[in-house]
Design a protein around this motif. Structure first.
Motif, PDB file in Angstrom:
ATOM      1  N   UNK A 168      -4.691  12.917   6.707  1.00 60.42           N
ATOM      2  CA  UNK A 168      -4.323  12.450   5.378  1.00 60.42           C
ATOM      3  C   UNK A 168      -4.716  13.413   4.268  1.00 60.42           C
ATOM      4  N   UNK A 169      -3.903  13.409   3.219  1.00 56.85           N
ATOM      5  CA  UNK A 169      -4.284  13.996   1.943  1.00 56.85           C
ATOM      6  C   UNK A 169      -4.816  12.877   1.060  1.00 56.85           C
ATOM      7  N   UNK A 170      -5.478  13.246  -0.020  1.00 58.65           N
ATOM      8  CA  UNK A 170      -6.041  12.239  -0.932  1.00 58.65           C
ATOM      9  C   UNK A 170      -4.934  11.314  -1.435  1.00 58.65           C
ATOM     10  N   UNK A 171      -5.182  10.002  -1.343  1.00 57.23           N
ATOM     11  CA  UNK A 171      -4.213   9.008  -1.789  1.00 57.23           C
ATOM     12  C   UNK A 171      -3.276   8.530  -0.709  1.00 57.23           C
ATOM     13  N   UNK A 172      -3.342   9.143   0.481  1.00 59.20           N
ATOM     14  CA  UNK A 172      -2.505   8.704   1.587  1.00 59.20           C
ATOM     15  C   UNK A 172      -3.267   7.716   2.462  1.00 59.20           C
ATOM     16  N   UNK A 173      -2.530   6.901   3.221  1.00 57.61           N
ATOM     17  CA  UNK A 173      -3.153   5.883   4.056  1.00 57.61           C
ATOM     18  C   UNK A 173      -2.529   5.882   5.440  1.00 57.61           C
ATOM     19  N   UNK A 210       0.829  -1.204   0.000  1.00 56.70           N
ATOM     20  CA  UNK A 210       0.000   0.000   0.000  1.00 56.70           C
ATOM     21  C   UNK A 210       0.866   1.258   0.000  1.00 56.70           C
ATOM     22  N   UNK A 211       2.065   1.174   0.533  1.00 53.53           N
ATOM     23  CA  UNK A 211       2.948   2.348   0.592  1.00 53.53           C
ATOM     24  C   UNK A 211       3.205   2.933  -0.786  1.00 53.53           C
ATOM     25  N   UNK A 212       3.167   2.078  -1.810  1.00 50.28           N
ATOM     26  CA  UNK A 212       3.412   2.550  -3.175  1.00 50.28           C
ATOM     27  C   UNK A 212       2.127   2.982  -3.879  1.00 50.28           C
ATOM     28  N   UNK A 213       0.970   2.725  -3.261  1.00 49.51           N
ATOM     29  CA  UNK A 213      -0.311   3.066  -3.883  1.00 49.51           C
ATOM     30  C   UNK A 213      -0.618   4.542  -3.690  1.00 49.51           C
TER      31      UNK A 213
END
Length: 396
Positions: free
Chosen positions: A329-334, A286-289
């Motif tokens: 979070x910003x969009x796309x962060x987890x 997920x870190x790369x997503x």
């Protein structure tokens, strides 16, 4: 929506289990067969905690629920129990009969589902009978819940530190003790040291320190609590799902104009216990997503219920623990949320201001019902703890 990850042939009926009580609760027996059945039932529901110990604890609590109901004369007829089974099955888009048939194919005795449902229905009546008169939701309470931004600091930004202490089943008391230490911390340095020791949030390595954020990014349930603090002081422990949270206000300042009520789109991924091989593998992928739809590829092979998309949810309706993570979070962060045996990874897909007159916002009756339910849940948790403390529980 509830999803049953049924796989034909993966379970065998537990007909060889022991029917002798292995635990008695105020004189009521719990057999090894019931424990194995409840464990299998919990596994099929993809419950986060589904070990044998979790199943035994759940059955002990169910016995106490029924015992408490017997004390005040609560008896359910068969029609009420069947209706409860149908309602529960409806979460999986099944009738009660279809649900029972699906369970039987996986080796689960229908009585396991029936007894689970009956105990829950009895407990609901016990809690309402005992504590309902003490719950008084006022017009002001509803106003605050519906328009938190008008009550909790328009145009304000805050600098806070957080500590999220895991509270898996069986460790709730220890977690609360650690959280109380954090609440009593004198100053930022003491709080940071304890956060590094006890917190499971990603911010633990920074002593729980978060960057400046507009107050309206925080979950509405937390804004008023944080704004009542003086810089350098911490909140009392706040119970979340599977965790206890404490926040320290470091500074407060003027921010941009508030954006108004928000809606959030996000995905959740039940990844198992942090530190496990499975959890580490998922987090590395997920870190790369950078987009939520990439999680579907990562989640292939997992039960359908492990990965859930939540679209355009009013901010006030997002669970507090999830809303807290999304505020960072910003969009796309987890971020991973500690929840005991089955931690939750959450990714922000979109954040937007709700349009004027947004029909997704709850009406006053819905808000009143939600506030009443939350108040009764708090009473119920305390009452169950009292029942367990006073019960005569004997393991053979």
């Amino acid at each position: 929506m509830l999803a049953l990850p049924f796989a034909a042939g993966t379970a065998q009926a537990q007909s060889g289990g022991s029917f002798a009580p292995v635990v008695t609760v105020n004189g009521m027996g719990v057999t090894e067969y019931e424990i194995s059945q409840r464990q299998r039932f919990m596994q099929l529901l993809n419950a986060g905690s589904n070990s044998r110990e979790d199943a035994e604890k759940a059955l002990i609590e169910d016995r106490l629920r029924v015992w408490a109901g017997n004390r005040i004369g609560i008896k359910l007829d068969e029609a009420a129990i069947q209706q409860g089974m149908d309602e529960f099955a409806g979460r999986a888009n099944m009738t009660g009969e279809q649900f029972v048939q699906a369970l039987q194919k996986e080796g689960v005795d229908p009585n396991t589902f029936r007894n689970f449902t009956e105990a829950g229905l009895v407990w609901r009546q016990v809690v309402r009978a005992r504590f309902g008169p003490q719950v008084n939701i006022t017009k002001a309470d509803i106003d605050r819940a519906m328009k938190p931004e008008s009550q909790t600091g328009k145009g304000v930004k805050v600098l806070i530190s957080e500590a999220i202490v895991p509270a898996p089943p069986g460790r709730e008391r220890a977690a609360m003790g650690q959280a109380r230490q954090l609440s009593a911390a004198q100053g930022e340095g003491a709080f940071a040291a304890l956060a590094r020791q006890y917190s499971a949030a990603p911010s633990r390595d920074r002593g729980g320190r978060l960057d400046w954020m507009p107050i309206d990014k925080l979950p509405p349930q937390l804004r008023g609590v944080v704004l009542k603090l003086k810089p350098g002081t911490a909140t009392q422990p706040i119970e979340l799902k599977g965790a206890v949270a404490v926040f320290m206000l470091r500074a407060i300042g003027d921010g941009d104009a508030p954006s108004g009520p928000q809606t959030l789109s996000y995905m959740t991924f039940a990844i198992g216990q942090t530190g496990s091989q499975q959890s580490a593998k998922i987090q590395s992928q997920v870190a790369a997503a950078r987009q939520c739809n990439q999680l579907y590829t990562i989640g292939k092979g997992f039960p359908a219920s492990a990965l859930t998309m939540h679209e355009d949810v009013a901010q006030a309706q997002v669970p507090t623990n999830v809303g807290l993570a999304l505020s960072h979070l910003d969009v796309g962060e987890s971020e991973v949320i500690p929840q005991g045996a089955n931690d939750l990874l959450v990714m922000l897909c979109d954040r937007k201001v709700a349009p004027e007159g947004d029909q997704s916002a709850p009406d006053r009756d819905q808000v009143r019902a939600a506030l009443e339910s939350k108040a009764l849940e708090a009473y119920a948790n305390g009452y169950m703890a009292d029942l367990e403390a006073d019960a005569v529980i004997v393991r053979k």
